[in-house]
Design a protein around this motif. Structure first.
Motif, PDB file in Angstrom:
ATOM      1  N   GLN A   6      40.645  59.215  32.444  1.00 22.68           N
ATOM      2  CA  GLN A   6      41.181  57.835  31.966  1.00 22.68           C
ATOM      3  C   GLN A   6      40.124  57.103  31.358  1.00 22.68           C
ATOM      4  O   GLN A   6      38.804  57.200  32.040  1.00 22.68           O
ATOM      5  CB  GLN A   6      41.875  57.086  33.024  1.00 22.68           C
ATOM      6  CG  GLN A   6      43.034  57.631  33.757  1.00 22.68           C
ATOM      7  CD  GLN A   6      44.172  57.154  32.763  1.00 22.68           C
ATOM      8  OE1 GLN A   6      44.736  57.787  31.748  1.00 22.68           O
ATOM      9  NE2 GLN A   6      44.839  55.760  33.092  1.00 22.68           N
ATOM     10  N   SER A  59      40.929  51.243  32.043  1.00 20.21           N
ATOM     11  CA  SER A  59      42.210  51.375  32.014  1.00 20.21           C
ATOM     12  C   SER A  59      42.885  51.231  33.590  1.00 20.21           C
ATOM     13  O   SER A  59      42.241  51.173  34.383  1.00 20.21           O
ATOM     14  CB  SER A  59      42.630  52.658  31.355  1.00 20.21           C
ATOM     15  OG  SER A  59      41.977  53.716  32.338  1.00 20.21           O
ATOM     16  N   PRO A  60      44.300  51.192  33.779  1.00 22.55           N
ATOM     17  CA  PRO A  60      45.049  51.101  34.962  1.00 22.55           C
ATOM     18  C   PRO A  60      45.062  52.581  35.601  1.00 22.55           C
ATOM     19  O   PRO A  60      45.032  53.290  34.833  1.00 22.55           O
ATOM     20  CB  PRO A  60      46.276  50.242  34.429  1.00 22.55           C
ATOM     21  CG  PRO A  60      46.646  50.768  33.186  1.00 22.55           C
ATOM     22  CD  PRO A  60      45.257  50.934  32.393  1.00 22.55           C
ATOM     23  N   SER A  94      47.447  54.738  38.508  1.00 18.67           N
ATOM     24  CA  SER A  94      48.712  54.777  39.140  1.00 18.67           C
ATOM     25  C   SER A  94      48.667  56.235  39.760  1.00 18.67           C
ATOM     26  O   SER A  94      49.196  57.044  39.111  1.00 18.67           O
ATOM     27  CB  SER A  94      49.913  54.348  38.693  1.00 18.67           C
ATOM     28  OG  SER A  94      50.959  54.432  39.591  1.00 18.67           O
ATOM     29  N   ASN A 111      37.627  48.439  44.107  1.00 19.76           N
ATOM     30  CA  ASN A 111      38.642  48.317  42.989  1.00 19.76           C
ATOM     31  C   ASN A 111      39.785  48.953  42.976  1.00 19.76           C
ATOM     32  O   ASN A 111      40.580  48.839  42.053  1.00 19.76           O
ATOM     33  CB  ASN A 111      37.841  48.840  41.788  1.00 19.76           C
ATOM     34  CG  ASN A 111      38.398  48.723  40.251  1.00 19.76           C
ATOM     35  OD1 ASN A 111      38.743  47.487  40.150  1.00 19.76           O
ATOM     36  ND2 ASN A 111      38.354  49.667  39.413  1.00 19.76           N
ATOM     37  N   SER A 116      43.813  49.558  44.942  1.00 22.56           N
ATOM     38  CA  SER A 116      44.834  49.060  45.920  1.00 22.56           C
ATOM     39  C   SER A 116      45.664  50.102  46.256  1.00 22.56           C
ATOM     40  O   SER A 116      45.965  51.231  45.747  1.00 22.56           O
ATOM     41  CB  SER A 116      45.442  47.767  45.357  1.00 22.56           C
ATOM     42  OG  SER A 116      46.048  48.152  44.203  1.00 22.56           O
ATOM     43  N   SER A 162      50.086  50.795  47.848  1.00 18.52           N
ATOM     44  CA  SER A 162      51.367  50.227  48.126  1.00 18.52           C
ATOM     45  C   SER A 162      52.160  51.188  48.740  1.00 18.52           C
ATOM     46  O   SER A 162      51.964  52.519  48.479  1.00 18.52           O
ATOM     47  CB  SER A 162      51.916  49.417  47.100  1.00 18.52           C
ATOM     48  OG  SER A 162      52.151  50.622  46.034  1.00 18.52           O
ATOM     49  N   SER A 208      46.651  52.600  43.326  1.00 16.44           N
ATOM     50  CA  SER A 208      46.552  51.868  42.169  1.00 16.44           C
ATOM     51  C   SER A 208      45.070  51.186  41.718  1.00 16.44           C
ATOM     52  O   SER A 208      44.509  50.827  42.746  1.00 16.44           O
ATOM     53  CB  SER A 208      47.533  50.634  41.957  1.00 16.44           C
ATOM     54  OG  SER A 208      48.730  51.260  41.896  1.00 16.44           O
ATOM     55  N   SER A 209      44.928  50.861  40.440  1.00 15.77           N
ATOM     56  CA  SER A 209      43.844  50.382  39.918  1.00 15.77           C
ATOM     57  C   SER A 209      44.120  49.327  38.914  1.00 15.77           C
ATOM     58  O   SER A 209      44.695  49.835  38.121  1.00 15.77           O
ATOM     59  CB  SER A 209      42.614  50.963  39.738  1.00 15.77           C
ATOM     60  OG  SER A 209      41.608  50.181  39.232  1.00 15.77           O
ATOM     61  N   LYS A 210      43.930  48.273  38.523  1.00 15.36           N
ATOM     62  CA  LYS A 210      44.280  47.275  37.404  1.00 15.36           C
ATOM     63  C   LYS A 210      43.350  47.778  36.329  1.00 15.36           C
ATOM     64  O   LYS A 210      43.516  47.882  35.026  1.00 15.36           O
ATOM     65  CB  LYS A 210      44.141  45.807  37.440  1.00 15.36           C
ATOM     66  CG  LYS A 210      45.193  45.435  38.553  1.00 15.36           C
ATOM     67  CD  LYS A 210      45.246  44.068  38.855  1.00 15.36           C
ATOM     68  CE  LYS A 210      46.319  43.320  39.778  1.00 15.36           C
ATOM     69  NZ  LYS A 210      46.023  41.892  39.767  1.00 15.36           N
ATOM     70  N   LYS A 211      41.813  47.953  36.673  1.00 12.80           N
ATOM     71  CA  LYS A 211      41.016  48.290  35.768  1.00 12.80           C
ATOM     72  C   LYS A 211      39.898  49.450  36.194  1.00 12.80           C
ATOM     73  O   LYS A 211      39.141  49.159  37.195  1.00 12.80           O
ATOM     74  CB  LYS A 211      40.172  47.205  35.260  1.00 12.80           C
ATOM     75  CG  LYS A 211      40.844  46.182  34.140  1.00 12.80           C
ATOM     76  CD  LYS A 211      39.912  45.065  33.862  1.00 12.80           C
ATOM     77  CE  LYS A 211      40.577  44.224  32.824  1.00 12.80           C
ATOM     78  NZ  LYS A 211      39.911  43.040  32.431  1.00 12.80           N
TER      79      LYS A 211
END
Lengths: 111, 113
Positions: A13, A17-18, A20, A63, A65, A67, A77-80
């Protein structure tokens, strides 16, 4: 019998980028779920663990998270993404026995 | 918080010989579980052996046995009759109340023919 599925196996990646990563467990109910990261040639760092739906404990501020939307589903996950997020990510479950059983792992390379 | 320490980053042993991997840990709890996991080049984590802290008897699994010294907080793994397939990273791990599991940094074991 219980099985754990983790995917994808490999991921490349770009920075920013995000992310999942998904992990699901079959054959058991209300498992404890874990996300670990393993840097090259090193030990396992516990990132998150969950003892139930919506219950997430974070071990390292970073950086990433996690769930747990369903009993046997655990998502990282990560947003960035950052370059430092590269590594080998392992999902694991336990219950009722204390030993953890691991997925095949995801090799994440952030470029 | 509990910690696990493996002070031997790398070890080697000749095939058919015996090798001992060291592990120390720290916890204030009296009830806990200790484990040794093996990670071969495939990177799949495989449980080797488990020890309950309340049991004084050392666990054994075929060629694998542990020396559990609760007072010293030491948990070593002995591999007898080493085989080429034992070549792997070995991780010591500790869990309390089955809520999280902490791992040591690992020992890379090479079995030489």
């Amino acid at each position: 019998s219980q099985t754990i599925h983790q995917w994808p196996a490999t991921l490349v990646q770009p920075v920013g980028s995000p992310l999942s990563l998904e992990c699901t467990v079959e054959g058991t109910s209300n498992p404890n779920l874990y996300w670990y990261r393993q840097a090259a040639g090193r030990g396992l760092q516990l990132l998150f663990y969950s003892v139930g739906i919506g219950q997430i404990s974070s071990e390292v501020p970073q950086n990433l998270s996690a769930s747990r939307p369903q009993d046997r589903q655990f998502i990282l996950s990560s947003k960035k993404l950052l370059l430092s997020d590269s590594g080998f990510y392992l999902c694991a479950w336990s219950s009722p026995l204390p030993e953890a059983f691991f997925g095949q792992g995801t090799r994440l390379t952030v470029v | 918080a509990q910690t696990v320490t493996q002070s031997q980053p790398e070890m080697s042993v000749q095939e058919a010989e015996t090798v001992t991997l060291s592990c120390t840990y720290d916890t204030s709890e009296s009830n806990y579980y200790l484990f040794w996991y093996k990670q071969p080049p495939s990177r799949q984590m495989i449980l080797v052996i488990r020890q309950e802290a309340y049991k004084q008897q050392n666990a054994t699994e075929n060629r694998f046995s542990v020396n559990f010294q609760k007072a010293a907080k030491s948990f070593s793994l002995k591999i007898s009759d080493s085989q080429l397939g034992d070549t792997a990273m070995y991780f010591c791990a500790l869990t309390i109340n089955n809520n999280d599991m902490r791992f040591g940094a690992g020992t890379r074991l090479t079995v030489k023919p």
